[in-house]
Structures are given as structure tokens and as C-alpha cells.
Design a protein around this motif. Sequence first.
Motif, short mmCIF file in Angstrom:
data_model
loop_
_atom_site.label_atom_id
_atom_site.label_comp_id
_atom_site.label_asym_id
_atom_site.label_seq_id
_atom_site.Cartn_x
_atom_site.Cartn_y
_atom_site.Cartn_z
N TYR A 226 -8.56 12.34 10.16
CA TYR A 226 -7.54 12.02 11.16
C TYR A 226 -6.28 12.83 10.89
CZ TYR A 226 -10.84 8.13 11.36
OH TYR A 226 -11.98 7.39 11.45
N ASN A 227 -5.33 12.75 11.80
CA ASN A 227 -4.12 13.56 11.69
C ASN A 227 -2.96 12.75 11.12
OD1 ASN A 227 -5.27 15.87 12.90
ND2 ASN A 227 -4.92 15.02 14.95
N ASP A 228 -2.35 13.29 10.05
CA ASP A 228 -1.10 12.75 9.50
C ASP A 228 -1.18 11.26 9.19
OD1 ASP A 228 -0.21 15.31 9.95
OD2 ASP A 228 0.88 14.82 11.77
N VAL A 229 -2.20 10.88 8.45
CA VAL A 229 -2.36 9.47 8.09
C VAL A 229 -3.06 9.41 6.73
CG1 VAL A 229 -4.62 9.14 9.19
CG2 VAL A 229 -3.06 7.21 8.97
N TYR A 230 -2.77 8.36 5.98
CA TYR A 230 -3.49 8.16 4.73
C TYR A 230 -4.00 6.73 4.66
CZ TYR A 230 0.65 5.70 2.85
OH TYR A 230 1.69 4.84 2.65
N PHE A 231 -5.08 6.54 3.90
CA PHE A 231 -5.65 5.22 3.72
C PHE A 231 -5.54 4.79 2.25
CE2 PHE A 231 -7.30 6.13 7.85
CZ PHE A 231 -7.47 4.89 8.45
N TYR B 164 0.86 -1.18 0.00
CA TYR B 164 0.00 0.00 0.00
C TYR B 164 0.90 1.22 0.00
CZ TYR B 164 0.75 0.78 5.06
OH TYR B 164 1.31 1.01 6.29
N LYS B 165 0.41 2.31 -0.56
CA LYS B 165 1.19 3.53 -0.65
C LYS B 165 0.26 4.72 -0.81
CE LYS B 165 1.83 3.17 -5.66
NZ LYS B 165 2.82 3.08 -6.76
N LEU B 166 0.82 5.90 -0.66
CA LEU B 166 0.05 7.13 -0.82
C LEU B 166 -0.36 7.28 -2.28
CD1 LEU B 166 -0.88 9.80 0.57
CD2 LEU B 166 1.32 10.77 -0.13
N LEU B 167 -1.65 7.54 -2.50
CA LEU B 167 -2.18 7.62 -3.86
C LEU B 167 -2.43 9.05 -4.32
CD1 LEU B 167 -4.77 4.67 -3.69
CD2 LEU B 167 -2.47 4.64 -4.69
N VAL C 98 -10.35 6.55 -4.72
CA VAL C 98 -9.26 7.40 -4.24
C VAL C 98 -9.82 8.66 -3.60
CG1 VAL C 98 -7.25 8.77 -4.91
CG2 VAL C 98 -7.58 6.50 -5.89
N GLU C 99 -10.83 9.24 -4.22
CA GLU C 99 -11.42 10.46 -3.67
C GLU C 99 -12.05 10.20 -2.30
OE1 GLU C 99 -11.89 9.31 -6.73
OE2 GLU C 99 -10.64 10.80 -7.79
N GLU C 100 -12.70 9.08 -2.17
CA GLU C 100 -13.30 8.72 -0.88
C GLU C 100 -12.23 8.45 0.17
OE1 GLU C 100 -17.49 6.64 -2.27
OE2 GLU C 100 -15.63 5.48 -2.36
N LEU C 101 -11.13 7.82 -0.22
CA LEU C 101 -10.03 7.57 0.71
C LEU C 101 -9.41 8.87 1.18
CD1 LEU C 101 -8.33 4.57 -1.13
CD2 LEU C 101 -9.39 4.46 1.12
N MET C 102 -9.26 9.83 0.27
CA MET C 102 -8.73 11.14 0.65
C MET C 102 -9.62 11.80 1.69
SD MET C 102 -7.46 12.77 -2.99
CE MET C 102 -7.11 14.36 -2.24
#
Length: 321
Positions: free
Chosen positions: A93-98, A16-19, A83-87
Motif C-alpha cells: 500500500y502507499n504511505d502506510v505502516y502496520f 502502535y508505532k513504526l517498527l 516485523v519482517e512480515e509487517l514490512m
Amino acid sequence: MASGSALIFDEEMSRYKLLWTDPVCEIEVPERFTVSYEALKTHGVAERCKQVHTGFRFGFKIFCVYFSEEYLEAVKQTPKMSVEELMAFSKQYNDVYFHQNIYHCATLAVGATLQLVDSVMKREVRNCMALVRPSGHHSQRSAANSFCVFNNVAIAALYAKKTYNLNRVLIVGWDVHHGQGVQYCFEEDPSVLYFSWHRYEHQTFWPNLPESDYSSVGKGKGSGFNMNLPWNKVGMTNSDDLAAFFHVLLPAAYEFDPELVLVSAGFDSAIGDPEGEMCALPEIFAHLTQLLMPLAAGKMCVVLEFWKADGNLWNVERPAF
């Protein structure tokens, strides 16, 4: 008497990675996880360990002992999000990505940690290390935080207490950031002694919390079982780390007499990490581990947290002390 060390690593946790573009989150990359394992192989450590494959099966109830059901249900929906929903979800939350695969990887990380707790408590091995991603010590009951989705070490402590009827668990955090999620979980619990050193600089360093200071010692029955050692300057060395262990942690740990030791092992408190800005050499962690090994008859699980070095941690220029 159990002997040997176990190591658990599953490359699936790198998938997984930042998209999208986010300067804060772009430092959390799969490579920081894979280079850790490659370093262990290069230095001959992996081959000396018992390799454990992930496959621990656990039910939803294990999560519910720490996390709110609402948070768990929300995270469970992320594999189906665009991707838009994940953003949008990440911004809660703080300083996290899904990512669509992060829920799977986070459950693998928890399962790997619990699997090694079982291995140690059943005396199949003497001690172990879980190379896992995502890390966990910042996540809280109803919130992901700073790249942490599920609190691996906190869940492991709760699982060990319930499954093996433990009355005393020691958690040691040597990450350069305060593991506030672990503190919040156990600050009223006298059966868990939590020690954390962390860069603090009079509350100007993240997570910028007053409860990360030395005066936060626990609450109610847990008063005296939370130990914060806030570093108020950078450049701390091997000697500083050893002094913290000998003068602060170990006297309390031996009096506490734990039945299991868990380590929140972030290596951003070593030289070479650009944000930690500390000067302790990587070898110091071997010495710190050795100092902990006499506790709990050697039953110890080291769980990877975070570091941002680029894989050259072992080759950085050594300062003259």
C-alpha cells in the motif's frame, strides 16, 4: 432537545508505532494523538464534555458494507505477523505502516465513531468529537492508504443511513489533503453530499489525483453531490476558509438539508503544520463548527483525521492579517 457535547478518547489507540526506518511514515507517531487530548484538557475543553468510553460492539458485516472481504481478512492477520512480515505487507500500500496492534486500534477507531453516531442520533448529546487513531479518509475498499486503515467517516455514514434510515448525510472534509477514499465511496450516491477543500496546486500536491479537482462532481445519480475545492496555492487564511464556507459549502448544504453532519477533521490545514503550509489560525475551526451546527438540528460528529504539528499548534506565532 439534546444538549451538551460528547468526547471519546482511548489511550489504547496510541499503542502502535513504526517498527522500522521509513522517512515517509516516521511522521505518524503516537504523540500526535495524545497531545491532542492533552491540549483539550489544558484548555478546559475535555472537562466540559461528556466523556464516552470505547466499548461499541459491532459485527464483521458493518465492515463489509464498505471494505472488500479479502482486504479485511488480510488486515486481520497482521497481529500475528513478524516485523519482517509487517514490512512486506505494508509495502503493498502507499504511505502506510502496520503494527501488531494496529488492527485492534483501527477497530477501536471505527467503534468509537459509530458509538458517537448513536449518541447523537439518539439525542443523548447534541454533538460529539471522536479523537481516534488511525485516521481514515484516505483508505479505500481494498487498500490502506496514507496512515489510514479503515475509513471511519465513510463507515459512519453508511451505518447511520442503514441504522437510522437517513436519506441525507453531509460529510465535510477540512483536512489539507483530499479524502479520496470518502469520495470514491459516495461518488454515485445522491444521499451523501461530500465537500472537501484541500491543497492541490494543479495536481502537484499529494495525492496528485485528477479526481481531486473541482471538475469531479460525482457520477451517475450522485452527479452534483461531490464538491471539491482545490487550493492551488499555500498560505490560505481564515478569510479564505470562511469564504469557502459562505460561498461554496453552506448554500449547497442548506439546500441539501442533511439529517446528520460528519466532519473529517484533519488539522493540517492550520498554521503550524509543516506540510500543509497554510496560515489559518486554530480558532477558525471553532467558527466553522458553529456555522455547521444549525444543520441537521445540530446533529454533528467531528472525527479526527491527521495533523503533523508537534503539539504547539495553539502557541504558534500569529501572523498579522
